[in-house]
Design a protein around this motif. Structure first.
Motif, PDB file in Angstrom:
ATOM      1  N   ASP A   5      12.526  -4.189  14.790  1.00  0.00           N
ATOM      2  CA  ASP A   5      12.572  -4.442  13.348  1.00  0.00           C
ATOM      3  C   ASP A   5      11.190  -4.695  12.754  1.00  0.00           C
ATOM      4  O   ASP A   5      11.074  -5.171  11.631  1.00  0.00           O
ATOM      5  N   ASP A   6      10.143  -4.315  13.471  1.00  0.00           N
ATOM      6  CA  ASP A   6       8.779  -4.452  12.979  1.00  0.00           C
ATOM      7  C   ASP A   6       8.428  -3.204  12.163  1.00  0.00           C
ATOM      8  O   ASP A   6       8.208  -2.131  12.709  1.00  0.00           O
ATOM      9  N   MET A   7       8.371  -3.361  10.852  1.00  0.00           N
ATOM     10  CA  MET A   7       8.117  -2.204   9.986  1.00  0.00           C
ATOM     11  C   MET A   7       6.719  -1.628  10.174  1.00  0.00           C
ATOM     12  O   MET A   7       6.482  -0.471   9.866  1.00  0.00           O
ATOM     13  N   ASN A   8       5.792  -2.413  10.683  1.00  0.00           N
ATOM     14  CA  ASN A   8       4.423  -1.944  10.862  1.00  0.00           C
ATOM     15  C   ASN A   8       4.172  -1.304  12.221  1.00  0.00           C
ATOM     16  O   ASN A   8       3.058  -0.849  12.481  1.00  0.00           O
ATOM     17  N   ASP A   9       5.182  -1.260  13.081  1.00  0.00           N
ATOM     18  CA  ASP A   9       5.054  -0.602  14.378  1.00  0.00           C
ATOM     19  C   ASP A   9       5.450   0.861  14.202  1.00  0.00           C
ATOM     20  O   ASP A   9       6.631   1.195  14.038  1.00  0.00           O
ATOM     21  N   ASP A  10       4.470   1.735  14.223  1.00  0.00           N
ATOM     22  CA  ASP A  10       4.710   3.161  13.968  1.00  0.00           C
ATOM     23  C   ASP A  10       5.741   3.771  14.910  1.00  0.00           C
ATOM     24  O   ASP A  10       6.444   4.713  14.535  1.00  0.00           O
ATOM     25  N   ARG A  52       2.318   1.380   0.834  1.00  0.00           N
ATOM     26  CA  ARG A  52       1.178   1.132  -0.059  1.00  0.00           C
ATOM     27  C   ARG A  52       0.481   2.450  -0.381  1.00  0.00           C
ATOM     28  O   ARG A  52       0.461   3.364   0.433  1.00  0.00           O
ATOM     29  N   GLY A  53      -0.072   2.538  -1.548  1.00  0.00           N
ATOM     30  CA  GLY A  53      -0.750   3.747  -1.994  1.00  0.00           C
ATOM     31  C   GLY A  53      -1.860   4.206  -1.064  1.00  0.00           C
ATOM     32  O   GLY A  53      -2.103   5.393  -0.918  1.00  0.00           O
ATOM     33  N   ASP A  54      -2.525   3.264  -0.395  1.00  0.00           N
ATOM     34  CA  ASP A  54      -3.612   3.630   0.516  1.00  0.00           C
ATOM     35  C   ASP A  54      -3.106   3.886   1.936  1.00  0.00           C
ATOM     36  O   ASP A  54      -3.900   4.139   2.843  1.00  0.00           O
ATOM     37  N   GLY A  55      -1.773   3.803   2.131  1.00  0.00           N
ATOM     38  CA  GLY A  55      -1.186   4.088   3.432  1.00  0.00           C
ATOM     39  C   GLY A  55      -1.353   2.986   4.462  1.00  0.00           C
ATOM     40  O   GLY A  55      -1.072   3.189   5.642  1.00  0.00           O
ATOM     41  N   THR A  56      -1.787   1.794   4.048  1.00  0.00           N
ATOM     42  CA  THR A  56      -2.021   0.701   4.989  1.00  0.00           C
ATOM     43  C   THR A  56      -0.875  -0.300   4.961  1.00  0.00           C
ATOM     44  O   THR A  56      -1.027  -1.430   4.534  1.00  0.00           O
ATOM     45  N   GLY A  57       0.269   0.093   5.423  1.00  0.00           N
ATOM     46  CA  GLY A  57       1.395  -0.823   5.500  1.00  0.00           C
ATOM     47  C   GLY A  57       2.303  -0.742   4.288  1.00  0.00           C
ATOM     48  O   GLY A  57       2.253   0.203   3.498  1.00  0.00           O
ATOM     49  N   PHE A  58       3.104  -1.787   4.148  1.00  0.00           N
ATOM     50  CA  PHE A  58       4.154  -1.800   3.142  1.00  0.00           C
ATOM     51  C   PHE A  58       3.973  -2.971   2.182  1.00  0.00           C
ATOM     52  O   PHE A  58       3.469  -4.017   2.559  1.00  0.00           O
ATOM     53  N   ALA A  59       4.445  -2.764   0.973  1.00  0.00           N
ATOM     54  CA  ALA A  59       4.437  -3.814  -0.039  1.00  0.00           C
ATOM     55  C   ALA A  59       5.857  -3.995  -0.556  1.00  0.00           C
ATOM     56  O   ALA A  59       6.603  -3.022  -0.694  1.00  0.00           O
TER      57      ALA A  59
END
Length: 193
Positions: A5-10, A52-59
């Motif tokens: 459930d880690d959204m930042n783990d590709d 995020r617009g810069d592609g660095t994770g989620f907001a």
């Protein structure tokens, strides 16, 4: 430790999507908004994030059709019937005036919580053998679809791997589960291949 459930783990987002597709009907943002809110609530999706617009994770974003239009995909987490938490997402497909709202479970995350998934749909146990885990997942997604239909009627629902409208559901051999409205409620036809 790998956490599904880690959204930042590709790795959680790899392998394609196992989907619940709600074919809503004619393009209508207000209807999509109602269906999205209902779907997120019924599936008990936690959070609503856009890339995020810069592609660095989620907001974090407000759940709604405006966020779908702005971000394309919305993401969160949910708890499977097994009790395992996984990442999930949703998106809207609007093609030739027809809206389809999708809730998806990435196979990368699913495979982390259920070894039976393996390399589905590309390994040697991806045929009828995969129904051992798909049937329960399909039924759970069908129950979500039925609950949504009670509040926001739609034309039909499809469940399976990267469903493309009615591809793969005609005739007696179905790799996707199908739900259609009937006089007695929703008719559920499970996948059988």
């Amino acid at each position: 430790m790998r956490i599904a459930d880690d959204m930042n783990d590709d790795e959680n987002w790899t392998g394609g999507f196992y989907e619940l597709c709600l074919v809503l009907g004619a393009a209508d943002d207000a209807n999509v908004d109602r269906a999205l809110s209902c779907l997120w609530r019924v599936a008990d999706v936690q959070g609503c994030h856009g890339l995020r617009g810069d592609g660095t994770g989620f907001a974090a974003v407000d759940l709604g059709v405006a966020a779908l239009h702005e971000h394309g995909h919305l993401r969160g987490t949910l708890t499977l019937p097994s009790g395992a938490r996984v990442v999930c997402g949703g998106f809207l497909s609007r093609y030739e005036g027809l809206d389809t709202l999708e809730l998806y479970l990435p196979l990368g995350a699913l495979a982390r919580v259920d070894r039976r998934i393996g390399g589905y749909p590309f390994d040697e146990s991806s045929g009828v053998e995969s129904l051992t885990w798909r049937s329960a997942l399909d039924r759970w997604l069908a129950d979500i679809a039925i609950a949504v239909y009670g509040e926001v009627p739609y034309h039909r629902a499809l469940i399976g791997f990267e469903i493309d409208e009615d591809h793969g559901i005609s005739g007696d051999q179905r790799y996707a589960a199908v739900l259609r409205p009937s006089p007695d409620g929703m008719e559920y036809r499970p996948a059988n291949t």
